[in-house]
Design a protein around this motif. Structure first.
Motif, PDB file in Angstrom:
ATOM      1  N   ARG A  14     -15.348  39.472  -1.153  1.00 35.00           N
ATOM      2  CA  ARG A  14     -16.223  38.454  -0.586  1.00 35.00           C
ATOM      3  C   ARG A  14     -16.776  37.502  -1.642  1.00 35.00           C
ATOM      4  O   ARG A  14     -17.315  36.450  -1.282  1.00 35.00           O
ATOM      5  N   MET A  15     -16.683  37.869  -2.909  1.00 35.75           N
ATOM      6  CA  MET A  15     -17.197  37.021  -3.981  1.00 35.75           C
ATOM      7  C   MET A  15     -16.289  35.820  -4.213  1.00 35.75           C
ATOM      8  O   MET A  15     -15.063  35.901  -4.030  1.00 35.75           O
ATOM      9  N   SER A  16     -16.883  34.723  -4.606  1.00 34.10           N
ATOM     10  CA  SER A  16     -16.126  33.519  -4.928  1.00 34.10           C
ATOM     11  C   SER A  16     -16.980  32.614  -5.808  1.00 34.10           C
ATOM     12  O   SER A  16     -18.217  32.716  -5.815  1.00 34.10           O
ATOM     13  N   VAL A  17     -16.314  31.741  -6.531  1.00 33.90           N
ATOM     14  CA  VAL A  17     -17.027  30.762  -7.354  1.00 33.90           C
ATOM     15  C   VAL A  17     -17.836  29.821  -6.468  1.00 33.90           C
ATOM     16  O   VAL A  17     -18.964  29.428  -6.811  1.00 33.90           O
ATOM     17  N   ARG A  18     -17.292  29.500  -5.310  1.00 34.41           N
ATOM     18  CA  ARG A  18     -18.004  28.616  -4.380  1.00 34.41           C
ATOM     19  C   ARG A  18     -19.317  29.240  -3.932  1.00 34.41           C
ATOM     20  O   ARG A  18     -20.339  28.547  -3.838  1.00 34.41           O
ATOM     21  N   LEU A  19     -19.301  30.531  -3.668  1.00 38.04           N
ATOM     22  CA  LEU A  19     -20.528  31.206  -3.243  1.00 38.04           C
ATOM     23  C   LEU A  19     -21.591  31.155  -4.336  1.00 38.04           C
ATOM     24  O   LEU A  19     -22.764  30.875  -4.064  1.00 38.04           O
ATOM     25  N   VAL A  20     -21.197  31.408  -5.579  1.00 40.48           N
ATOM     26  CA  VAL A  20     -22.143  31.368  -6.699  1.00 40.48           C
ATOM     27  C   VAL A  20     -22.705  29.967  -6.878  1.00 40.48           C
ATOM     28  O   VAL A  20     -23.916  29.777  -7.070  1.00 40.48           O
ATOM     29  N   LEU A  21     -21.852  28.959  -6.785  1.00 40.44           N
ATOM     30  CA  LEU A  21     -22.317  27.573  -6.945  1.00 40.44           C
ATOM     31  C   LEU A  21     -23.234  27.169  -5.790  1.00 40.44           C
ATOM     32  O   LEU A  21     -24.200  26.420  -6.001  1.00 40.44           O
ATOM     33  N   GLN A  22     -22.943  27.647  -4.579  1.00 35.34           N
ATOM     34  CA  GLN A  22     -23.834  27.352  -3.453  1.00 35.34           C
ATOM     35  C   GLN A  22     -25.205  27.989  -3.648  1.00 35.34           C
ATOM     36  O   GLN A  22     -26.228  27.377  -3.319  1.00 35.34           O
ATOM     37  N   GLN A  23     -25.223  29.205  -4.192  1.00 34.47           N
ATOM     38  CA  GLN A  23     -26.504  29.854  -4.451  1.00 34.47           C
ATOM     39  C   GLN A  23     -27.299  29.083  -5.500  1.00 34.47           C
ATOM     40  O   GLN A  23     -28.514  28.891  -5.353  1.00 34.47           O
ATOM     41  N   ILE A  24     -26.638  28.629  -6.546  1.00 32.50           N
ATOM     42  CA  ILE A  24     -27.312  27.845  -7.580  1.00 32.50           C
ATOM     43  C   ILE A  24     -27.787  26.502  -7.016  1.00 32.50           C
ATOM     44  O   ILE A  24     -28.912  26.049  -7.288  1.00 32.50           O
ATOM     45  N   GLY A  25     -26.934  25.861  -6.209  1.00 29.63           N
ATOM     46  CA  GLY A  25     -27.318  24.584  -5.623  1.00 29.63           C
ATOM     47  C   GLY A  25     -28.520  24.703  -4.708  1.00 29.63           C
ATOM     48  O   GLY A  25     -29.413  23.835  -4.719  1.00 29.63           O
ATOM     49  N   LEU A  26     -28.575  25.766  -3.920  1.00 25.30           N
ATOM     50  CA  LEU A  26     -29.736  25.974  -3.051  1.00 25.30           C
ATOM     51  C   LEU A  26     -30.998  26.196  -3.879  1.00 25.30           C
ATOM     52  O   LEU A  26     -32.067  25.648  -3.558  1.00 25.30           O
TER      53      LEU A  26
END
Length: 271
Positions: free
Chosen positions: A13-25
């Motif tokens: 379920r992990m992805s670079v997109r998920l990490v970047l979305q968390q940082i962006g939020l």
């Protein structure tokens, strides 16, 4: 095998997109908070605007994080679920701040209680053990103990919020997460590693002039944000895997297609 399957499901379920979305939020909420601090309170209109901006920041944080949780769990992001998740996140934040305030009260101001306890415990050890159980070592262990207690409280709040937001069976999902050794091991190891690495990155300075130090600061803050966000996303992914396992285990069994129903005879008479 269950622990390995939970970890594999979480990593899938992990992805670079998920990490970047968390940082962006997090950055968006931080910018709204900084803007809210700059709103003056000189008139009634300013007070109303400040209150509306505060509500906007809370709504963005709650709805955005709820959307990420639902995406991890594979649930539809409906307005009802987003609203429920935002309210649960707000309640979880209040509980976490209350738990933190209680721990700070027990520690005393400026670790005063820890200082007293470290000196007392050091005096109670035999003389030959005081080098191993020295005042500095005991004080460090007490500080790590309070930090671990804070992380455990945050982990319990995260389980309750995630289960109530994304699971169709919240109690079963919360029980599965509470029994997950993978989740608790990742929580302790991940937070300890993130705390140590973030502290080392933030406190280190190159000492080669203002321009180099500013560039280094930006890069170090970016690296720290990536590491912290990756740890948070991994913990949320593990919770999502636990929720999925609990929901699948509690799902009612349905007769596979192509098999006879119980109401129909399984054999027929020979002609």
């Amino acid at each position: 095998m269950t622990r390995l399957s939970t970890l594999r499901s979480a990593l899938a379920r992990m992805s670079v997109r998920l990490v970047l979305q968390q940082i962006g939020l997090a950055l968006l909420v931080f910018l709204l908070y900084a803007l809210w601090l700059r709103v003056p309170d000189a008139s009634a209109l300013d007070v109303i605007g400040s209150a509306l901006l505060a509500l906007l920041a809370v709504a963005v944080a709650g709805a955005g994080e709820s959307a990420l949780l639902l995406r991890l769990a594979g649930r539809a992001r409906t307005p009802e679920r987003l609203l429920r998740g935002a309210l649960l996140l707000l309640a979880g934040a209040v509980l976490w701040f209350g738990w933190t305030a209680l721990l700070n009260h027990l520690r005393g101001s400026y670790d005063s209680n820890d200082v007293l306890w470290a000196g007392y415990l050091n005096s109670r050890f035999p003389h030959q053990l005081r080098n191993s159980f020295s005042y500095v070592h005991i004080l460090s262990w007490l500080r790590w103990m309070w930090a671990v207690l804070g992380w455990i409280g945050a982990g319990l709040v995260a389980i309750a919020v995630f289960a109530g937001t994304a699971s169709v069976r919240p109690l079963r999902a919360a029980g599965c997460a509470l029994r997950s050794i993978t989740y608790w091991a990742a929580l302790v190891a991940g937070t300890m590693a993130a705390t140590a690495i973030t502290g080392a990155l933030v406190n280190w300075t190159p000492g080669h002039g203002l321009r180099v130090e500013m560039l280094s600061l930006v890069l170090r803050l970016a690296a720290a944000a990536l590491i912290d966000a990756a740890v948070v996303c991994l913990l949320l992914a593990i919770l999502a895997a636990c929720m999925y396992q609990s929901d699948e285990a509690g799902a009612p069994y349905s007769t596979p297609a192509g098999t006879p129903d119980l109401s129909q005879p399984r054999t027929v008479d020979n002609p």
